[in-house]
Design a protein around this motif. Sequence first.
Motif, PDB file in Angstrom:
ATOM      1  N   ALA B 156      82.712  29.934  20.573  1.00 28.84           N
ATOM      2  CA  ALA B 156      83.691  28.869  20.328  1.00 28.84           C
ATOM      3  C   ALA B 156      84.280  28.972  18.920  1.00 28.84           C
ATOM      4  CB  ALA B 156      83.037  27.505  20.532  1.00 28.84           C
ATOM      5  N   ARG B 157      83.885  30.011  18.197  1.00 29.60           N
ATOM      6  CA  ARG B 157      84.389  30.290  16.846  1.00 29.60           C
ATOM      7  C   ARG B 157      84.231  29.103  15.895  1.00 29.60           C
ATOM      8  NH1 ARG B 157      89.293  33.016  19.413  1.00 29.60           N
ATOM      9  NH2 ARG B 157      90.488  31.275  18.549  1.00 29.60           N
ATOM     10  N   VAL B 158      83.061  28.489  15.936  1.00 28.35           N
ATOM     11  CA  VAL B 158      82.776  27.425  14.969  1.00 28.35           C
ATOM     12  C   VAL B 158      82.752  28.043  13.577  1.00 28.35           C
ATOM     13  CG1 VAL B 158      81.065  25.754  14.179  1.00 28.35           C
ATOM     14  CG2 VAL B 158      81.407  26.104  16.632  1.00 28.35           C
ATOM     15  N   GLY B 159      83.280  27.332  12.632  1.00 24.20           N
ATOM     16  CA  GLY B 159      83.246  27.795  11.247  1.00 24.20           C
ATOM     17  C   GLY B 159      83.389  26.597  10.328  1.00 24.20           C
ATOM     18  N   PRO B 160      83.342  26.846   9.042  1.00 28.40           N
ATOM     19  CA  PRO B 160      83.415  25.756   8.067  1.00 28.40           C
ATOM     20  C   PRO B 160      84.658  24.897   8.273  1.00 28.40           C
ATOM     21  CG  PRO B 160      82.769  27.797   6.989  1.00 28.40           C
ATOM     22  CD  PRO B 160      83.146  28.159   8.402  1.00 28.40           C
ATOM     23  N   GLY B 161      84.442  23.600   8.307  1.00 31.35           N
ATOM     24  CA  GLY B 161      85.552  22.664   8.406  1.00 31.35           C
ATOM     25  C   GLY B 161      86.093  22.444   9.798  1.00 31.35           C
ATOM     26  N   LYS B 162      85.576  23.153  10.787  1.00 32.56           N
ATOM     27  CA  LYS B 162      86.108  23.014  12.147  1.00 32.56           C
ATOM     28  C   LYS B 162      85.539  21.764  12.834  1.00 32.56           C
ATOM     29  CE  LYS B 162      88.215  27.048  12.187  1.00 32.56           C
ATOM     30  NZ  LYS B 162      89.658  27.140  12.129  1.00 32.56           N
ATOM     31  N   ARG B 163      86.293  21.303  13.801  1.00 32.00           N
ATOM     32  CA  ARG B 163      85.802  20.248  14.703  1.00 32.00           C
ATOM     33  C   ARG B 163      85.243  20.926  15.946  1.00 32.00           C
ATOM     34  NH1 ARG B 163      88.781  15.215  13.641  1.00 32.00           N
ATOM     35  NH2 ARG B 163      90.575  15.580  12.280  1.00 32.00           N
ATOM     36  N   ALA B 164      84.046  20.508  16.351  1.00 32.17           N
ATOM     37  CA  ALA B 164      83.411  21.112  17.519  1.00 32.17           C
ATOM     38  C   ALA B 164      83.008  20.036  18.512  1.00 32.17           C
ATOM     39  CB  ALA B 164      82.178  21.912  17.098  1.00 32.17           C
ATOM     40  N   ALA B 165      83.045  20.376  19.791  1.00 30.41           N
ATOM     41  CA  ALA B 165      82.510  19.488  20.832  1.00 30.41           C
ATOM     42  C   ALA B 165      81.461  20.272  21.600  1.00 30.41           C
ATOM     43  CB  ALA B 165      83.625  19.031  21.773  1.00 30.41           C
ATOM     44  N   VAL B 166      80.415  19.586  22.012  1.00 31.99           N
ATOM     45  CA  VAL B 166      79.345  20.200  22.781  1.00 31.99           C
ATOM     46  C   VAL B 166      79.272  19.488  24.121  1.00 31.99           C
ATOM     47  CG1 VAL B 166      76.882  20.709  22.875  1.00 31.99           C
ATOM     48  CG2 VAL B 166      78.071  20.741  20.667  1.00 31.99           C
ATOM     49  N   ILE B 167      79.460  20.244  25.196  1.00 33.81           N
ATOM     50  CA  ILE B 167      79.380  19.658  26.531  1.00 33.81           C
ATOM     51  C   ILE B 167      78.009  19.975  27.100  1.00 33.81           C
ATOM     52  CG2 ILE B 167      80.360  19.613  28.849  1.00 33.81           C
ATOM     53  CD1 ILE B 167      83.026  20.434  27.680  1.00 33.81           C
ATOM     54  N   ILE B 188      81.085  17.120  14.831  1.00 32.58           N
ATOM     55  CA  ILE B 188      80.399  17.633  16.016  1.00 32.58           C
ATOM     56  C   ILE B 188      80.271  16.489  17.015  1.00 32.58           C
ATOM     57  CG2 ILE B 188      78.300  18.716  16.930  1.00 32.58           C
ATOM     58  CD1 ILE B 188      77.747  19.757  14.058  1.00 32.58           C
ATOM     59  N   ILE B 189      80.977  16.633  18.116  1.00 32.99           N
ATOM     60  CA  ILE B 189      81.004  15.573  19.128  1.00 32.99           C
ATOM     61  C   ILE B 189      80.138  16.006  20.304  1.00 32.99           C
ATOM     62  CG2 ILE B 189      82.467  14.241  20.698  1.00 32.99           C
ATOM     63  CD1 ILE B 189      84.840  14.940  18.834  1.00 32.99           C
ATOM     64  N   MET B 190      79.118  15.243  20.607  1.00 31.61           N
ATOM     65  CA  MET B 190      78.252  15.536  21.748  1.00 31.61           C
ATOM     66  C   MET B 190      78.728  14.728  22.950  1.00 31.61           C
ATOM     67  SD  MET B 190      75.731  16.573  23.584  1.00 31.61           S
ATOM     68  CE  MET B 190      74.530  17.531  22.663  1.00 31.61           C
ATOM     69  N   LEU B 191      79.046  15.420  24.024  1.00 30.17           N
ATOM     70  CA  LEU B 191      79.378  14.740  25.280  1.00 30.17           C
ATOM     71  C   LEU B 191      78.110  14.670  26.120  1.00 30.17           C
ATOM     72  CD1 LEU B 191      82.140  16.281  24.336  1.00 30.17           C
ATOM     73  CD2 LEU B 191      82.934  15.503  26.567  1.00 30.17           C
ATOM     74  N   GLY B 192      77.589  13.482  26.277  1.00 29.07           N
ATOM     75  CA  GLY B 192      76.360  13.294  27.035  1.00 29.07           C
ATOM     76  C   GLY B 192      76.091  11.806  27.135  1.00 29.07           C
ATOM     77  N   ARG B 193      75.074  11.419  27.941  1.00 35.89           N
ATOM     78  CA  ARG B 193      74.914   9.985  28.129  1.00 35.89           C
ATOM     79  C   ARG B 193      73.498   9.487  28.058  1.00 35.89           C
ATOM     80  NH1 ARG B 193      78.192   9.237  33.354  1.00 35.89           N
ATOM     81  NH2 ARG B 193      77.901   7.121  32.596  1.00 35.89           N
ATOM     82  N   HIS B 194      72.541  10.342  27.766  1.00 41.95           N
ATOM     83  CA  HIS B 194      71.150   9.907  27.766  1.00 41.95           C
ATOM     84  C   HIS B 194      70.750   9.521  26.348  1.00 41.95           C
ATOM     85  CE1 HIS B 194      70.349  11.148  31.924  1.00 41.95           C
ATOM     86  NE2 HIS B 194      71.406  11.898  31.674  1.00 41.95           N
ATOM     87  N   PRO B 195      70.415   8.242  26.134  1.00 45.04           N
ATOM     88  CA  PRO B 195      70.204   7.746  24.766  1.00 45.04           C
ATOM     89  C   PRO B 195      69.209   8.568  23.957  1.00 45.04           C
ATOM     90  CG  PRO B 195      70.237   5.918  26.324  1.00 45.04           C
ATOM     91  CD  PRO B 195      70.277   7.179  27.144  1.00 45.04           C
TER      92      PRO B 195
END
Lengths: 337, 337
Positions: B156-167, B188-195
């Motif tokens: 996903a080419r994560v690097g410094p300063g990037k916005r990332a989402a994790v599905i 870093i945005i986590m898409l998930g629903r389990h507390p």
Amino acid sequence: MYGAGDVRVEKVPDPTLRERTDALVRVARACICGSDLWPYRDKPAGSGAARMGHEAIGIVEAVGSEVRRIKVGDFVIMPFAFSDGTCDFCHDGLQTSCVHGGFFGMHTEGAQAEALRIPQADGTLYPLPAGDDSLLASLLSLSDVMGTGHHAALGARVGPGKRAAVIGDGAVGLCGVIAAKRLGAEQIIMLGRHPDRLALARRFGATDCVPERGQAGVERVRELTGGFGTHAVLECVGSEQSMATALDIVRPGGAIGRVGVPHYDTIPGAQPMFYRNISVGGGPAPVRAYIAELLSDVLEGRIEPGLVFDRVVDLQGVPDGYRAMDARESIKVMVKP
Amino acid sequence: MYGAGDVRVEKVPDPTLRERTDALVRVARACICGSDLWPYRDKPAGSGAARMGHEAIGIVEAVGSEVRRIKVGDFVIMPFAFSDGTCDFCHDGLQTSCVHGGFFGMHTEGAQAEALRIPQADGTLYPLPAGDDSLLASLLSLSDVMGTGHHAALGARVGPGKRAAVIGDGAVGLCGVIAAKRLGAEQIIMLGRHPDRLALARRFGATDCVPERGQAGVERVRELTGGFGTHAVLECVGSEQSMATALDIVRPGGAIGRVGVPHYDTIPGAQPMFYRNISVGGGPAPVRAYIAELLSDVLEGRIEPGLVFDRVVDLQGVPDGYRAMDARESIKVMVKP
């Protein structure tokens, strides 16, 4: 263009400034693009007239009141997309996704004309040093095909020592060969079958040419690459078949850079592509971002992408230029209004 | 595993050396993988018994006559794929495409066992320094999930300063958060629903959590990212829906790194993906290539991927471990034979 095969030259008023960020450019050279051949083949009759052309170099004739950087009299390259030069995407070098951007010949009138209105002139146009007429063809190629070939090579992650394949012997594919060589590819395989184009590919740096198509072509590429295919594939056609070939000849861990406008809806083989760690990238090239880098190579004679132009027409000759490119009599036609 | 939901613990002879390049490993810790849940849900009854498991750390008990680097008594990490360490792909760091390679639990017996035969021991096993028992869980994660999360972030080419989402809030997704943070992502945005999983995601570095699914989730990600989506999307599920979400939340010019084993045949949206210059990469992670880099962070306490293990079972407890992971009662189950 009124429909498939129906290109007419018509007298229309010159464009005028509409927005304060516009410029007017008197076209010195324009050209016909391989992507113009798609509507030339399938545009429905009765679908209205399209003003064609999205590649040009020319002289700035007027600028709007908010244009700061571009001056009347500047000799400029007009990339095929316009862009404001200030948004996040322009800052990232992805001018083809500019929030105030668009494409010439779609969101504006066409460049196969005497003059053209340029939106977002400051962000879009690239002023050139006074140059030598012998460089016009190569400078014109920076408005699309050379930058597009470079984008394909970047999307395919060409680098020093890599093996690259180029699918498509049109002007973009040929510029892809230049780009792959420039970026250090060790082997460059051109998939194409027209002897004149293959000769030019070799002149640009292709080490091998594969005229076979389909499975025979795939097998030939594997033979030439120790059985594994190439690290990089520059997909410069856009058909379902060319994309399937790209997936068949790319080596595990390799990358496909797509610049042919895709005429398919899905990318097949999501599972083999996964198991082989293949990546697929590319899209409309942000050629504006690449001009500075490529221009120095043109000015200093290290690359000569202008050789893809093998015919020059005036405006009256544009319909025949389409015919010649469609019949593959010509690689790329330059228009001298 | 005899079929969906049918996991049995059986007494079988210990494996023996078969090739001169083999080693035998006494398993210290193994675990159950999210990818093991696919057959747990859909393996047909009557399709034969599969010996499951592809992640382990353990002690080398015997080596074949051609094994040079690995010694009896070594404490080792066993990556989920075996590889010779010498072919072109291993040299390139793509051990999952090794010409003499394969996958544990598919091309060998499984690691959810007391002992296991290791093909290509010299290329496959990674010897560890004598360590502290408190690190076992994190060391075990280097055999798959942490390296896989890292591969997603690279794809996903994560690097410094990037916005990332994790599905995906499974163990791989959670390790993807660690990887994205390690590589410098700013958001870093986590898409998930389990507390409980979201709490761990935040501990690992997630800045935002999005429990909504489908279109509502897509809109939430866009709101969180100034309207454009994220530069990087780590796709850690592998379903058709998760891939569609990835394509909807990635920003123009961005990249999707796929590590969820794909349960779909084609990648949709070949045209919008092109116009937006999206790239899709990833595949089975060459975790062997990543151990050295990640290990130093584990040993020096900078990352703690072992926290994804929230349950420990013995071999008798493996069937219930599958049940617990399938019911999402457990993130990841460690097996202590």
